[in-house]
Design an enzyme around this catalytic site. Structure first.
Site, PDB file in Angstrom:
ATOM      1  CE  LYS A 115      -4.353  -1.852   1.396  1.00 43.48           C
ATOM      2  NZ  LYS A 115      -5.627  -1.691   2.067  1.00 43.48           N
ATOM      3  CE  LYS A 197      -7.232 -10.130  -2.972  1.00 46.52           C
ATOM      4  NZ  LYS A 197      -7.743 -10.073  -1.638  1.00 46.52           N
ATOM      5  CE  LYS A 200     -13.647  -4.786  -0.569  1.00 51.33           C
ATOM      6  NZ  LYS A 200     -12.507  -4.247   0.169  1.00 51.33           N
TER       7      LYS A 200
HETATM    8  P1  ATP Z   1      -8.894  -4.677  -1.918  1.00 54.99           P
HETATM    9  O1  ATP Z   1      -8.886  -4.829  -3.388  1.00 54.99           O
HETATM   10  O2  ATP Z   1      -9.405  -3.337  -1.442  1.00 54.99           O
HETATM   11  O3  ATP Z   1      -7.643  -5.139  -1.247  1.00 54.99           O
HETATM   12  P2  ATP Z   1     -10.334  -7.119  -1.651  1.00 54.99           P
HETATM   13  O4  ATP Z   1     -11.400  -7.264  -2.684  1.00 54.99           O
HETATM   14  O5  ATP Z   1      -9.072  -7.852  -1.883  1.00 54.99           O
HETATM   15  O6  ATP Z   1     -10.033  -5.606  -1.399  1.00 54.99           O
HETATM   16  P3  ATP Z   1     -10.625  -7.335   1.229  1.00 54.99           P
HETATM   17  O7  ATP Z   1     -11.353  -6.151   1.762  1.00 54.99           O
HETATM   18  O8  ATP Z   1      -9.138  -7.384   1.390  1.00 54.99           O
HETATM   19  O9  ATP Z   1     -11.010  -7.540  -0.315  1.00 54.99           O
HETATM   20  O10 ATP Z   1     -11.211  -8.647   1.819  1.00 54.99           O
HETATM   21  C1  ATP Z   1     -12.470  -8.823   2.372  1.00 54.99           C
HETATM   22  C2  ATP Z   1     -12.684 -10.313   2.528  1.00 54.99           C
HETATM   23  O11 ATP Z   1     -12.938 -10.913   1.262  1.00 54.99           O
HETATM   24  C3  ATP Z   1     -11.479 -11.047   3.109  1.00 54.99           C
HETATM   25  O12 ATP Z   1     -11.932 -12.012   4.021  1.00 54.99           O
HETATM   26  C4  ATP Z   1     -10.838 -11.692   1.905  1.00 54.99           C
HETATM   27  O13 ATP Z   1     -10.138 -12.871   2.219  1.00 54.99           O
HETATM   28  C5  ATP Z   1     -12.041 -11.981   1.014  1.00 54.99           C
HETATM   29  N1  ATP Z   1     -11.672 -11.951  -0.389  1.00 54.99           N
HETATM   30  C6  ATP Z   1     -11.266 -10.872  -1.083  1.00 54.99           C
HETATM   31  N2  ATP Z   1     -11.028 -11.168  -2.360  1.00 54.99           N
HETATM   32  C7  ATP Z   1     -11.272 -12.485  -2.496  1.00 54.99           C
HETATM   33  C8  ATP Z   1     -11.213 -13.409  -3.601  1.00 54.99           C
HETATM   34  N3  ATP Z   1     -10.853 -13.026  -4.800  1.00 54.99           N
HETATM   35  N4  ATP Z   1     -11.546 -14.677  -3.378  1.00 54.99           N
HETATM   36  C9  ATP Z   1     -11.936 -15.082  -2.172  1.00 54.99           C
HETATM   37  N5  ATP Z   1     -12.016 -14.286  -1.097  1.00 54.99           N
HETATM   38  C10 ATP Z   1     -11.698 -13.000  -1.237  1.00 54.99           C
END
Ligand code: ATP
Ligand code: LTN
Length: 334
Positions: A115, A197, A200
């Site tokens: 970050k 992965k 968002k």
């Molecule tokens: P960012 O892009 O802002 O890092 P993110 O989409 O990766 O966000 P987080 O806010 O880090 O999501 O995670 C929220 C929850 O969703 C966590 O428990 C994380 O493990 C789960 N999660 C996020 N992305 C995935 C994915 N692609 N597959 C499965 N679980 C996910």
């Protein structure tokens, strides 16, 4: 333990729109855990301001996320759904824990490094101590289990280390939490770059299916998903795109990989992608409908926010008072 049940804590940031990855990897599993555990699910808005946010937007997103928790099936009577910022003990315990976490430990956190390199204009100390606030979230409720994705395991390890260090000095104050990785196959990958992965914060909106995408958009994104030229629906190492679509299909239909592969034997990618799209739509549509209904019921959501903040405060204060006493803060005079 609360009412003879183990305690579970998890949270999500209200930054960006939730994706199918967040639902299948986190929310969907959360829904199944409420009978076995006493669950606290926070909208971690204090974590969100470690990167710059538009205030009105953050407020709206936080409320939408809390509403989405309910729309996705978390019963607010059984699960404590609340805003982190409504429970001031999070900040108070985080301060205390800051005095027990080492810079050397925080320097190793890969999320901070990531970050910081993305937000070079705003490498603030909140971003640096983010994992300490996360430790406070978990330890305040004496959580036994913490469902998180792999990316958060390093933070959870730090939480355990700090808790053990604290207990080593003051006795058994904190429960040492265990990580809880959801079912295998729950890691959903980007539709455009299946080695990455689904996230968002991905700038390419075609890479992620958002929980609020309409059926046409979902279908279009599935049809455009990157695959390969093997023309065979199978779960092979060298077919990351197809594997990901199979994972999505199986998670949405509760079928096994084997069943799904058999179902699409001899069929083309076009048919397969349509079926994946349909399966996603059938999972997301009811959530979207419920979300819309709930969003119009302001009084109901307000009442949940109020009642759950009170419940969270009650448990958080219990731990905070104990900690304050241990470290030597003077007793309050009543
Ligand atoms: P960012 O892009 O802002 O890092 P993110 O989409 O990766 O966000 P987080 O806010 O880090 O999501 O995670 C929220 C929850 O969703 C966590 O428990 C994380 O493990 C789960 N999660 C996020 N992305 C995935 C994915 N692609 N597959 C499965 N679980 C996910
Ligand atoms: N950092 C986590 C969100 C989060 C969390 C927590 C998860 C904040 N506090 C406590 C589990 C327990 C994330 O970005 N997914």
């Amino acid at each position: 333990m609360i009412d003879n049940k183990k305690v579970l804590f998890s949270g999500m940031q209200a930054t960006g729109d939730l994706t199918l990855g967040n639902y299948l990897g986190a929310l969907k599993n959360w829904v199944t855990l409420c009978d076995e555990y006493e669950c606290f699910y926070s909208v971690v808005d204090m974590h969100s301001i470690t990167v710059r946010q538009d205030p009105a937007e953050l407020r709206k997103r936080a409320r939408n996320l809390l509403t989405l928790y309910i729309a996705a099936g978390l019963d607010p009577e059984k699960n404590c759904l609340y805003y982190q910022s409504h429970v001031s003990a999070h900040a108070e315990l985080a301060w205390i824990l800051n005095c027990y976490a080492y810079m050397g430990e925080l320097n190793r956190m890969t999320q901070f490094k990531d970050k910081a390199s993305k937000h070079t204009e705003n490498i603030n100390t909140g971003l640096y101590t983010y994992p300490v606030l996360m430790a406070a979230d978990i330890l305040l409720y004496q959580a036994d289990v913490v469902p998180v994705g792999k990316d958060q395991m390093q933070h959870l390890e730090l939480c355990r280390d700090v808790a053990q260090r604290f207990n080593g000095i003051y006795g058994e104050v904190f429960t040492i939490p265990e990580g809880y990785l959801g079912k295998i196959g729950a890691k959903i990958m980007s539709l455009q770059e299946p080695e990455k992965k689904m996230s968002k914060s991905d700038e390419n909106t075609n890479a992620s299916i958002y929980l609020m995408d309409d059926p046409d958009t979902i279908m279009r994104k599935c049809k455009r998903a990157v695959t390969d030229s093997k023309a065979c629906v199978s779960y092979e190492e060298d077919q990351p795109g197809i594997r990901n679509l199979l994972d999505i299909y199986c998670a949405c239909t509760d079928k096994s990989t084997q069943e799904a592969v058999l179902e699409f034997e001899g069929k083309g990618y076009g048919d397969f992608k349509s079926a994946v799209g349909e399966s996603v739509i059938s999972v997301l549509l009811p959530i979207q409908t419920r979300f819309k209904e709930l969003s119009t019921d302001k009084a109901y959501i307000d009442q949940i926010i109020k009642a759950n903040a009170e419940k969270a405060n009650y448990y958080a204060q219990k731990t905070l008072r104990k900690v304050q006493k241990k470290v030597g803060f003077p007793e309050r005079i009543r």
